[in-house]
Design an enzyme around this catalytic site. Structure first.
Site, mmCIF file in Angstrom:
data_model
loop_
_atom_site.group_PDB
_atom_site.id
_atom_site.type_symbol
_atom_site.label_atom_id
_atom_site.label_comp_id
_atom_site.label_asym_id
_atom_site.label_seq_id
_atom_site.Cartn_x
_atom_site.Cartn_y
_atom_site.Cartn_z
ATOM 1 N N GLU A 33 1.062 -1.051 0.183
ATOM 2 C CA GLU A 33 0.049 -0.115 0.093
ATOM 3 C C GLU A 33 0.882 1.190 -0.054
ATOM 4 O OE1 GLU A 33 -2.941 0.220 -0.857
ATOM 5 O OE2 GLU A 33 -3.461 -2.069 -0.802
ATOM 6 N N TYR A 116 -6.921 6.097 4.047
ATOM 7 C CA TYR A 116 -6.870 5.210 2.760
ATOM 8 C C TYR A 116 -6.211 4.023 3.467
ATOM 9 C CZ TYR A 116 -5.740 2.033 -0.860
ATOM 10 O OH TYR A 116 -5.437 0.950 -1.319
ATOM 11 N N ASP A 134 -9.639 5.612 -2.587
ATOM 12 C CA ASP A 134 -8.550 5.904 -3.354
ATOM 13 C C ASP A 134 -8.797 6.860 -4.589
ATOM 14 O OD1 ASP A 134 -9.634 4.034 -4.719
ATOM 15 O OD2 ASP A 134 -7.448 3.507 -5.464
#
Length: 350
Positions: A33, A116, A134
């Site tokens: 991520e 996020y 996102d």
DNA sequence: GAATCGTGGCA
DNA sequence: TTGCCAAGATT
């Protein structure tokens, strides 16, 4: 079928096979991520492989030096991600005994983990019902529900978050989140989306109002600033000089050659005549110009950097104390051991 | 809360 | 060539 079911059905058919797909280890999820923040899959892919290979678990990452982490990150951009990654690995090892947190309130406090990324870790690794928002989700939601205001305004972001939360499949948040992101990445793309073959077409407000290309709207962008760099690739015997950038500026904690930055685009002659140059190289007689590059343009998001590289040779008896106090004196071959900006990496290739 | 932080691919 | 923008976060 509701929107989540449609997206999930589409996802099972069209999903890409990615190295981090289906992984449940929160450490690997986290690494992927952070690497993928503001970064395309194709660009991050190899970095992910390199990272999990060199740092297979959180203690391996925590016990590395920041310089090594940055070296592995070299070329990927947004280097604060690498610094925060390393900092947070050390934090988790020290304060959580190396166990990855599984609560939102804990995750959100960690450096480099925002709303996020926290939601991504919680849903992918721990199957908890947090909606991810996102760039992909932003686009899918704003088009489907016809949100015409600029999506980068705080109030509009909140509105989209609520919409994302409302359509979340709380029983399968991991699949749902990956489905809507993949849908944004492959089907509901920014430019020229294939609306004729879209499973969400019938319910899509933007499609019915014929304004798909206008959504998501963005605030007008600030003009980019021009900067003028003059780098000195200094050779003395088999050695050269570098320093670590420590200012609050671009490329923080990366290494670079001795640098003069000027307000305007000065010519070679003007550089050699400047006071700043004479401070770096007070004794011109011990100084030989080997090569001067063309002006190289390097584009960043908010800056455009015009750079000229000066390859110069110093005689053996050049021993300016200023130079040796402010720069690290290394062998040519050692340069590859230090993380440098892409601009310098490109120069060194030639 | 607006500004800032990289790089690469594509139209 | 230029603009857009990508699995955002920080200050």
């Amino acid at each position: 079928m509701n929107i989540s079911e449609i997206l999930t059905e589409w996802y099972e058919i069209h999903k890409r096979n990615l190295p981090w797909r289906g992984i449940e280890n929160p450490y690997f999820i986290w690494i992927s991520e952070i690497i993928l923040q503001q970064t395309r899959v194709s660009q991050g892919w190899n970095y992910y492989e390199k990272f999990i290979s060199r740092f297979p678990d959180i203690s391996a990452l925590a016990n590395a030096s920041e310089d090594e982490v940055l070296l592995l990150w070299q070329g990927l951009g947004y280097y604060s991600r690498a610094r925060n990654l390393h900092h947070t690995a050390k934090h988790i090892l020290k304060y959580f005994n190396g166990i990855f947190p599984n609560r939102y309130e804990t995750l959100i406090k960690l450096k480099g983990i925002g709303e996020y990324t926290a939601a991504a870790i919680l849903s992918f690794a721990f199957k908890k019902p947090f909606p991810v928002v996102d760039g992909n989700v932003n686009r899918v939601i704003s088009r489907f529900f016809g949100v015409t205001e600029p999506v980068d305004l705080p109030d509009v972001r909140k509105k989209i978050y609520i919409l994302a939360k409302n359509i979340l499949n709380e029983k399968k948040p991991d699949i749902h989140n990956q489905a809507i992101m993949e849908f944004g990445a492959l089907q509901c793309v920014p430019q020229n989306p294939d609306c004729a073959n879209c499973p969400l077409q019938s319910g899509c407000v933007a499609f019915s109002k014929n304004c798909v290309e206008k959504i998501p709207a963005k605030k007008p962008k600030k003009e980019v600033e021009n900067r003028y760099f003059h780098y000195f690739f200094v050779k003395q015997n088999e050695k050269t000089f570098i320093r670590k950038r420590q200012e609050s500026d671009i490329w923080r904690n990366l290494y670079e050659f001795p640098l003069l930055e000027t307000e305007k685009n000065l010519s070679e002659t003007e550089i050699f005549d400047s006071q700043e140059f004479k401070k770096l190289f007070p004794d011109f007689s011990k100084f030989t110009i080997l090569n001067i590059s063309q002006i190289i343009e390097h584009q960043l998001t908010h800056q455009k950097i015009f750079t000229r590289f000066y390859e110069i040779s110093l005689s053996q008896n050049f021993a300016n104390s200023y130079f040796f106090e402010n720069f690290k004196n290394i062998d040519f071959a050692e340069i590859s051991d230090f993380a440098v900006p892409k601009l310098i990496e490109n120069y060194l290739k030639n």
